[in-house]
Design a protein around this motif. Structure first.
Motif, PDB file in Angstrom:
ATOM      1  N   SER A  94      25.806  -3.633 -12.575  1.00 49.39           N
ATOM      2  CA  SER A  94      24.426  -3.341 -12.937  1.00 49.39           C
ATOM      3  C   SER A  94      24.334  -3.237 -14.457  1.00 49.39           C
ATOM      4  O   SER A  94      25.271  -3.615 -15.178  1.00 49.39           O
ATOM      5  CB  SER A  94      23.974  -2.040 -12.264  1.00 49.39           C
ATOM      6  N   LYS A 110      17.797  -4.709 -11.066  1.00 49.75           N
ATOM      7  CA  LYS A 110      19.118  -4.075 -10.998  1.00 49.75           C
ATOM      8  C   LYS A 110      18.998  -2.683 -10.365  1.00 49.75           C
ATOM      9  O   LYS A 110      19.831  -2.289  -9.540  1.00 49.75           O
ATOM     10  CB  LYS A 110      19.733  -3.967 -12.395  1.00 49.75           C
ATOM     11  N   GLU A 114      20.748  -1.538  -6.804  1.00 47.98           N
ATOM     12  CA  GLU A 114      21.616  -0.358  -6.679  1.00 47.98           C
ATOM     13  C   GLU A 114      21.208   0.472  -5.460  1.00 47.98           C
ATOM     14  O   GLU A 114      22.052   0.899  -4.663  1.00 47.98           O
ATOM     15  CB  GLU A 114      21.534   0.504  -7.939  1.00 47.98           C
ATOM     16  N   ILE A 126      29.514   0.869  -8.153  1.00 46.76           N
ATOM     17  CA  ILE A 126      28.584   0.242  -9.090  1.00 46.76           C
ATOM     18  C   ILE A 126      29.068   0.497 -10.515  1.00 46.76           C
ATOM     19  O   ILE A 126      29.330   1.639 -10.898  1.00 46.76           O
ATOM     20  CB  ILE A 126      27.156   0.797  -8.920  1.00 46.76           C
ATOM     21  N   ARG A 128      28.009   0.023 -14.376  1.00 48.56           N
ATOM     22  CA  ARG A 128      26.859  -0.244 -15.252  1.00 48.56           C
ATOM     23  C   ARG A 128      27.342  -0.664 -16.627  1.00 48.56           C
ATOM     24  O   ARG A 128      27.965   0.103 -17.347  1.00 48.56           O
ATOM     25  CB  ARG A 128      25.982   1.007 -15.348  1.00 48.56           C
ATOM     26  N   THR A 184      28.952   5.552  -8.937  1.00 48.76           N
ATOM     27  CA  THR A 184      28.414   4.709 -10.001  1.00 48.76           C
ATOM     28  C   THR A 184      28.985   5.166 -11.335  1.00 48.76           C
ATOM     29  O   THR A 184      29.006   6.368 -11.620  1.00 48.76           O
ATOM     30  CB  THR A 184      26.877   4.785 -10.032  1.00 48.76           C
TER      31      THR A 184
END
Length: 319
Positions: A94, A110, A114, A126, A128, A184
């Protein structure tokens, strides 16, 4: 990522649209399977026997497809296919701070992806990202070397760029670290750099002055608004919207201290932007010197000593 996964002993299968363009992956030892995110029926067969998916796909400026077609419709199809195939882990890339720019199509897509992935029932990780160092070569390095304009938009946002090789480390490591499951993480470089700082660094390393051209953000907004009036211009308008992120002046960066600890990676081994660009310019400048030397060498070979009538005449007179 494919290279690193293969080196670490994983059996790698790559979903590709063009086997010809992806031939180098096969040479490395990866299995190639034809497929396209736009055609969900090609995904089921490609995922047979696959236990882990690393999704690095995205639409590109050179594609005729829109951001929505690839980064939303295509992602949804892939996530659903992975769920049906019983995939054990899904790695998704992402963008940092995607939730702060709902008016920017790519950022909003994005953010929505998610959420869709988190609610899919898949075990996911995930990552970023902020930006790739590799992209700076075409944006700054080459134009400065070729004395071409370097375009800067508005009040440039400092961005923590990262080498794709380092990003691959985190992606592959996530597959074997249980603590990364259903989590994440930011994955960014050692520090954030503004456009002006990168230009100054490139000038110092190349020994050349940059020709900087500033594009007012108001002008880009006007062009984007105009493009929205035409269906053929929607894709262009959506991409121009991302300049709002690059010209906001807001730093795209995050702390990585906890991330390095969880992933068990050494921050000292992460490539800095200075070292990355220094290596690039060193190789390029060395190559340019070699080409210039070879050019002069070939030129000298072609030049033959000139015989003048004056020398011949002088010799005849002395006889």
């Amino acid at each position: 990522m494919a290279r690193r996964a293969i080196d670490e002993g994983y059996k790698v299968r790559c979903l590709v649209r063009s086997s010809k363009k992806a031939a180098f992956l096969k040479e490395w030892g990866a299995e190639l399977v034809p497929g396209n995110l736009r055609y969900p029926d090609t995904l089921a067969e490609a995922l047979v026997g696959v236990t882990q998916v690393i999704d690095a796909s995205t639409s590109r400026p050179t594609d005729s497809l829109s951001i929505k077609q690839v980064d939303w419709d295509g992602k949804v199809a892939l996530i659903q296919a992975a769920k049906a195939a019983g995939v054990e882990r899904f790695i998704f890339f992402s963008i940092l701070d995607a939730d702060k720019y709902p008016e920017v199509p790519l950022m909003e897509i994005k953010r929505c992806t998610e959420l869709f992935l988190a609610e899919s029932g898949l075990n996911y990780t995930i990552l970023r990202l902020a930006g790739f160092m590799q992209g700076l070569i075409g944006q700054y390095g080459i134009p400065i070397l070729e004395s071409q304009p370097v375009w800067v938009t508005g009040n440039s946002s400092p961005i923590a760029y990262m080498d794709t090789q380092d990003i691959a480390k985190f992606a592959i490591r996530a597959l074997s670290v249980p603590e990364t499951q259903n989590q994440t993480f930011p994955v960014v470089g050692t520090r954030a750099w503004s456009a002006e700082e990168i230009i100054n660094l490139c000038e110092r390393l190349s020994g050349k002055d940059a020709r900087v051209t500033r594009m007012p953000i108001t002008l880009l907004r006007a062009v984007r608004g105009l493009m929205r009036f035409f269906q053929w211009g929607w894709n262009v308008a959506d991409r121009l919207a991302f300049t709002e992120v690059l010209a906001s002046g807001k730093e795209l960066n995050a702390s990585m201290d906890e991330v390095y600890t969880i992933f068990g990676l050494d921050p000292q081994q992460t490539t800095t932007l200075e070292s990355y660009l220094q290596e690039y310019f060193s190789r390029i400048m060395k190559k340019l010197k070699e080409l210039d030397y070879q050019k002069n060498k070939n030129k000298n070979k072609k030049e033959k000593p000139k015989k003048t009538p004056f020398k011949q005449s002088s010799k005849a007179n002395s006889q």
